[in-house]
Each structure stands twice: as structure tokens, then as C-alpha cells.
Design a protein around this motif. Sequence first.
Motif, PDB file in Angstrom:
ATOM      1  N   VAL A 134       2.234  -3.005  -0.938  1.00  0.00           N
ATOM      2  CA  VAL A 134       1.082  -2.170  -1.242  1.00  0.00           C
ATOM      3  C   VAL A 134       1.541  -0.722  -1.298  1.00  0.00           C
ATOM      4  O   VAL A 134       2.709  -0.411  -1.054  1.00  0.00           O
ATOM      5  CB  VAL A 134      -0.045  -2.334  -0.190  1.00  0.00           C
ATOM      6  N   THR A 135       0.632   0.187  -1.577  1.00  0.00           N
ATOM      7  CA  THR A 135       0.969   1.602  -1.617  1.00  0.00           C
ATOM      8  C   THR A 135       0.653   2.248  -0.271  1.00  0.00           C
ATOM      9  O   THR A 135      -0.211   1.751   0.473  1.00  0.00           O
ATOM     10  CB  THR A 135       0.181   2.334  -2.713  1.00  0.00           C
ATOM     11  N   PRO A 136       1.303   3.361   0.055  1.00  0.00           N
ATOM     12  CA  PRO A 136       0.930   4.092   1.269  1.00  0.00           C
ATOM     13  C   PRO A 136      -0.542   4.493   1.274  1.00  0.00           C
ATOM     14  O   PRO A 136      -1.168   4.531   2.338  1.00  0.00           O
ATOM     15  CB  PRO A 136       1.852   5.312   1.238  1.00  0.00           C
ATOM     16  N   ALA A 137      -1.092   4.781   0.091  1.00  0.00           N
ATOM     17  CA  ALA A 137      -2.506   5.145   0.010  1.00  0.00           C
ATOM     18  C   ALA A 137      -3.391   4.007   0.513  1.00  0.00           C
ATOM     19  O   ALA A 137      -4.432   4.241   1.141  1.00  0.00           O
ATOM     20  CB  ALA A 137      -2.879   5.520  -1.416  1.00  0.00           C
ATOM     21  N   THR A 138      -2.991   2.758   0.225  1.00  0.00           N
ATOM     22  CA  THR A 138      -3.755   1.603   0.711  1.00  0.00           C
ATOM     23  C   THR A 138      -3.768   1.576   2.230  1.00  0.00           C
ATOM     24  O   THR A 138      -4.812   1.344   2.851  1.00  0.00           O
ATOM     25  CB  THR A 138      -3.150   0.302   0.162  1.00  0.00           C
ATOM     26  N   LEU A 139      -2.610   1.835   2.854  1.00  0.00           N
ATOM     27  CA  LEU A 139      -2.555   1.841   4.317  1.00  0.00           C
ATOM     28  C   LEU A 139      -3.401   2.965   4.894  1.00  0.00           C
ATOM     29  O   LEU A 139      -4.047   2.799   5.939  1.00  0.00           O
ATOM     30  CB  LEU A 139      -1.102   1.976   4.781  1.00  0.00           C
ATOM     31  N   ARG A 140      -3.429   4.109   4.216  1.00  0.00           N
ATOM     32  CA  ARG A 140      -4.279   5.201   4.689  1.00  0.00           C
ATOM     33  C   ARG A 140      -5.755   4.837   4.573  1.00  0.00           C
ATOM     34  O   ARG A 140      -6.570   5.195   5.437  1.00  0.00           O
ATOM     35  CB  ARG A 140      -3.964   6.477   3.907  1.00  0.00           C
ATOM     36  N   ASN A 141      -6.113   4.099   3.512  1.00  0.00           N
ATOM     37  CA  ASN A 141      -7.498   3.628   3.368  1.00  0.00           C
ATOM     38  C   ASN A 141      -7.865   2.662   4.486  1.00  0.00           C
ATOM     39  O   ASN A 141      -8.979   2.713   5.025  1.00  0.00           O
ATOM     40  CB  ASN A 141      -7.693   2.949   2.009  1.00  0.00           C
ATOM     41  N   TRP A 142      -6.931   1.779   4.827  1.00  0.00           N
ATOM     42  CA  TRP A 142      -7.188   0.842   5.920  1.00  0.00           C
ATOM     43  C   TRP A 142      -7.348   1.584   7.244  1.00  0.00           C
ATOM     44  O   TRP A 142      -8.163   1.207   8.085  1.00  0.00           O
ATOM     45  CB  TRP A 142      -6.053  -0.182   6.024  1.00  0.00           C
ATOM     46  N   GLU A 143      -6.578   2.658   7.412  1.00  0.00           N
ATOM     47  CA  GLU A 143      -6.712   3.466   8.618  1.00  0.00           C
ATOM     48  C   GLU A 143      -8.080   4.141   8.661  1.00  0.00           C
ATOM     49  O   GLU A 143      -8.743   4.160   9.710  1.00  0.00           O
ATOM     50  CB  GLU A 143      -5.610   4.521   8.652  1.00  0.00           C
ATOM     51  N   ALA A 144      -8.530   4.668   7.524  1.00  0.00           N
ATOM     52  CA  ALA A 144      -9.842   5.319   7.464  1.00  0.00           C
ATOM     53  C   ALA A 144     -10.964   4.327   7.767  1.00  0.00           C
ATOM     54  O   ALA A 144     -12.008   4.703   8.309  1.00  0.00           O
ATOM     55  CB  ALA A 144     -10.047   5.951   6.089  1.00  0.00           C
ATOM     56  N   ALA A 145     -10.750   3.050   7.401  1.00  0.00           N
ATOM     57  CA  ALA A 145     -11.755   2.018   7.651  1.00  0.00           C
ATOM     58  C   ALA A 145     -11.710   1.491   9.079  1.00  0.00           C
ATOM     59  O   ALA A 145     -12.531   0.654   9.461  1.00  0.00           O
ATOM     60  CB  ALA A 145     -11.564   0.855   6.672  1.00  0.00           C
ATOM     61  N   ALA A 152     -12.085  -4.838   9.517  1.00  0.00           N
ATOM     62  CA  ALA A 152     -12.013  -3.924  10.659  1.00  0.00           C
ATOM     63  C   ALA A 152     -12.623  -4.561  11.899  1.00  0.00           C
ATOM     64  O   ALA A 152     -12.083  -4.436  13.011  1.00  0.00           O
ATOM     65  CB  ALA A 152     -12.720  -2.615  10.322  1.00  0.00           C
ATOM     66  N   THR A 153     -13.739  -5.264  11.724  1.00  0.00           N
ATOM     67  CA  THR A 153     -14.385  -5.937  12.857  1.00  0.00           C
ATOM     68  C   THR A 153     -13.482  -7.012  13.434  1.00  0.00           C
ATOM     69  O   THR A 153     -13.322  -7.125  14.660  1.00  0.00           O
ATOM     70  CB  THR A 153     -15.721  -6.559  12.418  1.00  0.00           C
ATOM     71  N   VAL A 154     -12.877  -7.812  12.558  1.00  0.00           N
ATOM     72  CA  VAL A 154     -11.979  -8.880  13.014  1.00  0.00           C
ATOM     73  C   VAL A 154     -10.785  -8.298  13.758  1.00  0.00           C
ATOM     74  O   VAL A 154     -10.409  -8.764  14.845  1.00  0.00           O
ATOM     75  CB  VAL A 154     -11.517  -9.732  11.821  1.00  0.00           C
ATOM     76  N   VAL A 155     -10.171  -7.255  13.196  1.00  0.00           N
ATOM     77  CA  VAL A 155      -8.985  -6.665  13.818  1.00  0.00           C
ATOM     78  C   VAL A 155      -9.328  -6.053  15.173  1.00  0.00           C
ATOM     79  O   VAL A 155      -8.566  -6.188  16.140  1.00  0.00           O
ATOM     80  CB  VAL A 155      -8.351  -5.616  12.877  1.00  0.00           C
ATOM     81  N   ARG A 156     -10.488  -5.393  15.260  1.00  0.00           N
ATOM     82  CA  ARG A 156     -10.892  -4.824  16.549  1.00  0.00           C
ATOM     83  C   ARG A 156     -11.078  -5.923  17.590  1.00  0.00           C
ATOM     84  O   ARG A 156     -10.706  -5.757  18.763  1.00  0.00           O
ATOM     85  CB  ARG A 156     -12.181  -4.020  16.389  1.00  0.00           C
ATOM     86  N   ARG A 157     -11.652  -7.047  17.171  1.00  0.00           N
ATOM     87  CA  ARG A 157     -11.835  -8.154  18.104  1.00  0.00           C
ATOM     88  C   ARG A 157     -10.489  -8.721  18.553  1.00  0.00           C
ATOM     89  O   ARG A 157     -10.322  -9.125  19.700  1.00  0.00           O
ATOM     90  CB  ARG A 157     -12.689  -9.245  17.463  1.00  0.00           C
TER      91      ARG A 157
END
Length: 245
Positions: free
Chosen positions: A132-143, A184-189
Motif C-alpha cells: 500500500v502507500t504511506p498515505a493509506t497508513l496515515r489514513n488508517w491512523e487518522a481512523a 477500527a472497532t475490531v482493532v481496538r477490541r
Amino acid sequence: MRPADLACEHGISTQAVRNYERDGFIPPAGRTDSGYRIYTEAHAAALRAFLALVPAYGHSAAGEIMNAVHRGALDDALTVVDRGHHQLLRDRATLDAVRRAVDHLTAEPGAAPAPSADGTRTIGELAHRLGVTPATLRNWEAAGILTPARDPATGHRLYHPADIRDAELAHLLRRGGYPLDHIATVVRRIRTAGGTGPLAEALDEWQRRLTSRGLAMLTAATHLSACVNGGPPDPTPNALHNMDT
């Protein structure tokens, strides 16, 4: 039949019936001398087919199928149906891949080596690993999916083994069609529980959704056949042979 007669069968409003006619999901209604709509069993069959197609293929595809049927483009309608079955098959394959990945991560939580001695990766290294792109990882971080640490000297993101696991699971779930907020909900759990048990629950729910969609396709096929053929599908063993000949 009146619009109310069609609406009553499905628990929808008469305006919804008129909207479906306007959008081409059911054929145009006849009119009385005073301008009132008159529907027939053909309209009722078309409405049953459309409403059965929605949970199987989605509202847009269901409308596309019915519009094609009403303009006599049966092959176009069947192409949309074929695409739906192909997507379901792909979703099943993706689910199987995710389950295998979860089993692997559970069995070998730190199996994948990282370039750094402490097991961390930079954003570029992790993006390359996942394709993936670094931008995708930043989007996942924002989420809220990823929470990387920061290098105190440079301020650059550092992804520890738990972050890498979360990123891999997020990547797999995105391929399975899950929205970012659900991931995000799954990962937090998972973080709270300290394991992949919650992910297994999510995958079980995904499996139930695929099964439900497959069963909806069977129901939709029955109603669509009745609409196209003007009656219930032929149940006799020679029906397919007769169609071929």
C-alpha cells in the motif's frame, strides 16, 4: 390491482410503488379513464422480483437487472446476476484467506522479521510490506486503526510488532470490504483483549453475511424466473432440456 394492493403485500407505501414504476423497476401501469393506475399480476411479479433482488445483489444492481428485463435485454440482466455470483465467490475466497492469516498470526505472532533490531518498521517499510502507500497508513491512523509511536529524535512514525499485526489485519479486512470505522472497532477490541478473539467474531459475522447473501440469491432467482417467464419456474426434470431444445 391498485397501488395499495401491491404495497400491502410487502409492507411498503404506495408512493414507493409509484417510485419503483418511475425508476423502471416494474413496468408502466395502465390507466383508467379517470387516470388511476391499474396494476396486474405481471406488475406484482416484477415487484416481488425487485424486492427479492435487493438483499441478494444490492439496490443498484437490482434496479439494473429489472430495467434490463423490462426492455427485453435478458442477457444484460443475467450479466449483472453473474457479476453478483462472481463477487460472492471472491468474497468467500477473501474470507478464507483472512482466516488463514489470522490462524498464522495467532500461531506465530512475531514470525515476520522486521528490518530494525527491535522489530520496528518505518512507514515506508510497512507500506512496502503490505503493498500500500504511506498515505493509506496515515489514513488508517487518522481512523484510529493504527497508533504508531514516534521517534523522539526525528518525529518519524515507528511501527512496533503489535502495530504491524494491526496493519496486516486492517489490510485483510479492507480487502474483505469492511469500512474503516468497523476495522477500527475490531482493532481496538483486539488491543483491549490482547488477542485476535474479537477478529474471529468479526469473521464469523462476515461468514453469516455471505451465507445470507447466498440464500437471498436463491430466493431472488425464483422470483426473477417467475417474472421473466410469466409464472412459477418449471419444476420438472426436463425443464432445462426443454429450454435447450
